[in-house]
Design a protein around this motif. Structure first.
Motif, PDB file in Angstrom:
ATOM      1  N   PHE A 116       0.833  -1.204   0.000  1.00 42.50           N
ATOM      2  CA  PHE A 116       0.000   0.000   0.000  1.00 42.50           C
ATOM      3  C   PHE A 116       0.866   1.251   0.000  1.00 42.50           C
ATOM      4  O   PHE A 116       1.864   1.333   0.715  1.00 42.50           O
ATOM      5  CB  PHE A 116      -0.915  -0.006   1.231  1.00 42.50           C
ATOM      6  CG  PHE A 116      -1.781  -1.230   1.320  1.00 42.50           C
ATOM      7  CD1 PHE A 116      -2.997  -1.289   0.658  1.00 42.50           C
ATOM      8  CD2 PHE A 116      -1.359  -2.342   2.033  1.00 42.50           C
ATOM      9  CE1 PHE A 116      -3.784  -2.427   0.707  1.00 42.50           C
ATOM     10  CE2 PHE A 116      -2.139  -3.491   2.102  1.00 42.50           C
ATOM     11  CZ  PHE A 116      -3.349  -3.529   1.427  1.00 42.50           C
ATOM     12  N   LEU A 124      -6.951   3.762   4.521  1.00 43.15           N
ATOM     13  CA  LEU A 124      -7.509   2.459   4.905  1.00 43.15           C
ATOM     14  C   LEU A 124      -7.556   2.304   6.420  1.00 43.15           C
ATOM     15  O   LEU A 124      -8.546   1.801   6.976  1.00 43.15           O
ATOM     16  CB  LEU A 124      -6.685   1.330   4.283  1.00 43.15           C
ATOM     17  CG  LEU A 124      -6.864   1.122   2.780  1.00 43.15           C
ATOM     18  CD1 LEU A 124      -5.770   0.221   2.223  1.00 43.15           C
ATOM     19  CD2 LEU A 124      -8.242   0.530   2.478  1.00 43.15           C
ATOM     20  N   TYR A 125      -6.493   2.722   7.082  1.00 45.67           N
ATOM     21  CA  TYR A 125      -6.479   2.608   8.543  1.00 45.67           C
ATOM     22  C   TYR A 125      -7.551   3.501   9.162  1.00 45.67           C
ATOM     23  O   TYR A 125      -8.198   3.123  10.145  1.00 45.67           O
ATOM     24  CB  TYR A 125      -5.095   2.960   9.097  1.00 45.67           C
ATOM     25  CG  TYR A 125      -4.774   2.240  10.376  1.00 45.67           C
ATOM     26  CD1 TYR A 125      -4.133   0.997  10.344  1.00 45.67           C
ATOM     27  CD2 TYR A 125      -5.134   2.764  11.619  1.00 45.67           C
ATOM     28  CE1 TYR A 125      -3.856   0.318  11.520  1.00 45.67           C
ATOM     29  CE2 TYR A 125      -4.859   2.097  12.782  1.00 45.67           C
ATOM     30  CZ  TYR A 125      -4.212   0.874  12.735  1.00 45.67           C
ATOM     31  OH  TYR A 125      -3.950   0.193  13.898  1.00 45.67           O
ATOM     32  N   CYS A 149     -12.492  -5.375   3.730  1.00 44.60           N
ATOM     33  CA  CYS A 149     -11.585  -6.381   3.175  1.00 44.60           C
ATOM     34  C   CYS A 149     -11.687  -6.448   1.655  1.00 44.60           C
ATOM     35  O   CYS A 149     -10.677  -6.626   0.959  1.00 44.60           O
ATOM     36  CB  CYS A 149     -11.874  -7.752   3.787  1.00 44.60           C
ATOM     37  SG  CYS A 149     -11.298  -7.931   5.497  1.00 44.60           S
ATOM     38  N   SER A 151     -12.189  -4.084  -0.269  1.00 45.75           N
ATOM     39  CA  SER A 151     -11.558  -2.907  -0.879  1.00 45.75           C
ATOM     40  C   SER A 151     -10.032  -2.980  -0.822  1.00 45.75           C
ATOM     41  O   SER A 151      -9.353  -2.208  -1.518  1.00 45.75           O
ATOM     42  CB  SER A 151     -12.036  -1.634  -0.168  1.00 45.75           C
ATOM     43  OG  SER A 151     -11.538  -1.565   1.162  1.00 45.75           O
ATOM     44  N   LEU A 152      -9.466  -3.911  -0.042  1.00 50.06           N
ATOM     45  CA  LEU A 152      -8.016  -3.941   0.157  1.00 50.06           C
ATOM     46  C   LEU A 152      -7.254  -4.238  -1.129  1.00 50.06           C
ATOM     47  O   LEU A 152      -6.248  -3.589  -1.431  1.00 50.06           O
ATOM     48  CB  LEU A 152      -7.649  -4.962   1.237  1.00 50.06           C
ATOM     49  CG  LEU A 152      -7.962  -4.554   2.680  1.00 50.06           C
ATOM     50  CD1 LEU A 152      -7.635  -5.706   3.629  1.00 50.06           C
ATOM     51  CD2 LEU A 152      -7.175  -3.298   3.063  1.00 50.06           C
ATOM     52  N   SER A 156      -4.529  -1.769  -3.278  1.00 51.47           N
ATOM     53  CA  SER A 156      -3.155  -2.248  -3.106  1.00 51.47           C
ATOM     54  C   SER A 156      -2.365  -2.187  -4.410  1.00 51.47           C
ATOM     55  O   SER A 156      -2.931  -2.030  -5.497  1.00 51.47           O
ATOM     56  CB  SER A 156      -3.160  -3.686  -2.595  1.00 51.47           C
ATOM     57  OG  SER A 156      -3.409  -4.595  -3.652  1.00 51.47           O
ATOM     58  N   ALA A 182      -8.211   4.567  -1.890  1.00 51.93           N
ATOM     59  CA  ALA A 182      -8.821   3.744  -0.845  1.00 51.93           C
ATOM     60  C   ALA A 182     -10.245   4.170  -0.511  1.00 51.93           C
ATOM     61  O   ALA A 182     -11.114   3.320  -0.287  1.00 51.93           O
ATOM     62  CB  ALA A 182      -7.950   3.785   0.411  1.00 51.93           C
ATOM     63  N   TYR A 246      -5.447 -10.262   4.805  1.00 53.27           N
ATOM     64  CA  TYR A 246      -6.620  -9.618   5.403  1.00 53.27           C
ATOM     65  C   TYR A 246      -6.559  -9.644   6.925  1.00 53.27           C
ATOM     66  O   TYR A 246      -6.986  -8.697   7.590  1.00 53.27           O
ATOM     67  CB  TYR A 246      -7.892 -10.314   4.913  1.00 53.27           C
ATOM     68  CG  TYR A 246      -8.040 -10.279   3.412  1.00 53.27           C
ATOM     69  CD1 TYR A 246      -8.506  -9.144   2.761  1.00 53.27           C
ATOM     70  CD2 TYR A 246      -7.687 -11.382   2.632  1.00 53.27           C
ATOM     71  CE1 TYR A 246      -8.626  -9.100   1.376  1.00 53.27           C
ATOM     72  CE2 TYR A 246      -7.799 -11.348   1.244  1.00 53.27           C
ATOM     73  CZ  TYR A 246      -8.265 -10.205   0.631  1.00 53.27           C
ATOM     74  OH  TYR A 246      -8.371 -10.155  -0.736  1.00 53.27           O
ATOM     75  N   TRP A 249      -4.852  -6.860   8.904  1.00 55.17           N
ATOM     76  CA  TRP A 249      -5.680  -5.652   9.021  1.00 55.17           C
ATOM     77  C   TRP A 249      -6.781  -5.859  10.064  1.00 55.17           C
ATOM     78  O   TRP A 249      -6.979  -5.022  10.951  1.00 55.17           O
ATOM     79  CB  TRP A 249      -6.305  -5.302   7.670  1.00 55.17           C
ATOM     80  CG  TRP A 249      -5.394  -4.624   6.713  1.00 55.17           C
ATOM     81  CD1 TRP A 249      -4.690  -5.208   5.695  1.00 55.17           C
ATOM     82  CD2 TRP A 249      -5.083  -3.226   6.652  1.00 55.17           C
ATOM     83  NE1 TRP A 249      -3.963  -4.262   5.008  1.00 55.17           N
ATOM     84  CE2 TRP A 249      -4.180  -3.038   5.568  1.00 55.17           C
ATOM     85  CE3 TRP A 249      -5.477  -2.116   7.401  1.00 55.17           C
ATOM     86  CZ2 TRP A 249      -3.672  -1.787   5.229  1.00 55.17           C
ATOM     87  CZ3 TRP A 249      -4.970  -0.858   7.059  1.00 55.17           C
ATOM     88  CH2 TRP A 249      -4.079  -0.702   5.993  1.00 55.17           C
TER      89      TRP A 249
END
Length: 358
Positions: A116, A124-125, A149, A151-152, A156, A182, A246, A249
């Protein structure tokens, strides 16, 4: 299915078999929940098991009834109330096993955080912490973590132009990648999930279906349940290893607390319990056979059993057939070749075998 998983089951074949089944169906290698969902659609009850918390999440959003309007409201709330988070890496996200060996599917990155950009990582965080703050039902909360998840990958560096999902099952950053912003990725997934929940009524947790995070080798099987499962075939797909992307995260969030509220117990991400072939974990073919033998022995007293295997090696297929006969006794065997099935695993076979006793 709303969320995809690496294993792809032959839906038409499963539905054809399920049309003759009546009772409560249990799948101890549940994955995305395809078999249990088929059982429910044919008027049966279902029991889902998997040791993988990420697989459980995928199955949950695919199967369980979620209030679409409430989900949409809370998804928009997350995006409207984001706060900046000064964080650049996830904890203990290196792609190595405790024995020092790299993940078998590790290619050109050392840790998950490297996939990322700093900008997307921060966004994202912030989204993840926004989901933590939302007050809503456990079902909606789990669905929001599911949308996160989903969207990760898009956000990326694994994302290639015109690639919609994680099609290459390895930790690889292509030379030409085109990650999506994101916030845009999460917003898009919220809308997609909302559309799915509106179209599909879903099923009631603990009324129509039980979803459990359990080890297939230690679960006590009621002999009156109907076993229908599709176990991992040797080294075909490294499910837990890939799910780590995943999990690192999710464990930064309140996901485990919400799951505990639903299941009544703590959950862990334990690769050691996986039935798989992986040389870097010292899991060879003989070890796989021993674990599969244990599973077959534990389920041998069940009155009705269906074992569906995807395979790409005739010799290994013969070993599995011999093992099933040894533990289950007399069985019926049918071979299938699914022509329109998406290729599975590194060698892309479309061959299946069904072994059953009823």
């Amino acid at each position: 299915m709303l969320m995809r998983y690496w294993g792809r089951k032959p839906l038409k074949l499963i539905d054809e078999i399920m049309s003759d089944i009546e009772g409560t169906v249990i799948d101890p290698f549940g994955g995305a929940g395809t078999i249990v969902l088929s059982a429910l659609r044919h008027g049966n009850k279902g029991v889902y098991l998997d040791i993988n918390p990420y697989a459980w999440l995928v199955a949950f959003v695919n199967i369980i009834s979620v209030d679409a309007e409430e989900f949409m409201r809370r998804g928009e709330e997350v995006l409207e109330n984001l706060t900046e988070v000064r964080k650049r890496t996830l904890r203990n996200d290196y792609l190595y096993y405790p024995n020092g060996k790299p993940f078998w599917k590790k290619r050109n990155a050392e840790r998950v955080s490297q996939f990322f950009s700093p900008n997307n990582f921060s966004k994202l965080y912030s989204i993840l912490k926004g989901i933590d703050r939302v007050e809503t039902s456990p079902e909606v909360k789990i669905a929001l973590y599911g949308a996160f998840c989903s969207s990760l990958f898009k956000a990326s560096k694994m994302k290639r132009e015109n690639a919609g999902s994680w099609g290459v099952p390895s930790y690889w950053i292509p030379e030409r990648h085109k990650e999506v912003d994101a916030l845009e990725a999460f917003s898009s997934e919220v809308k997609r999930f909302y559309s799915y929940f509106r179209r599909n009524k879903g099923y009631k947790l603990n009324e129509d279906v039980k979803l459990l995070i359990k080890n297939s080798l230690s679960f006590r099987y009621d002999k009156d349940l109907i076993l229908f499962t599709d176990p991992p075939f040797f080294d075909e797909v490294q499910y837990m290893e890939l799910s780590f992307f995943y999990w690192v995260w999710l464990r930064e969030s309140k996901f485990r607390d919400v799951v505990k509220e639903i299941l009544g117990e703590d959950i862990e991400f334990n690769m050691d319990d996986e039935i798989i072939v992986n040389p870097n974990r010292n899991m060879d073919y003989s070890n796989y056979i021993l674990l599969m033998k244990k599973f077959l022995n534990r389920t041998s007293e069940m009155r009705e059993k269906y074992l569906l295997f995807h395979y790409d090696n005739e010799e290994l297929k013969k070993k599995v057939v011999e093992l099933v006969k040894e533990e289950w006794g007399s069985i019926k065997i049918v071979d299938f070749n699914i022509g329109n099935q998406r290729k599975i695993g590194p060698r892309g076979s479309k061959k299946y075998i069904l072994m059953y006793s009823n």
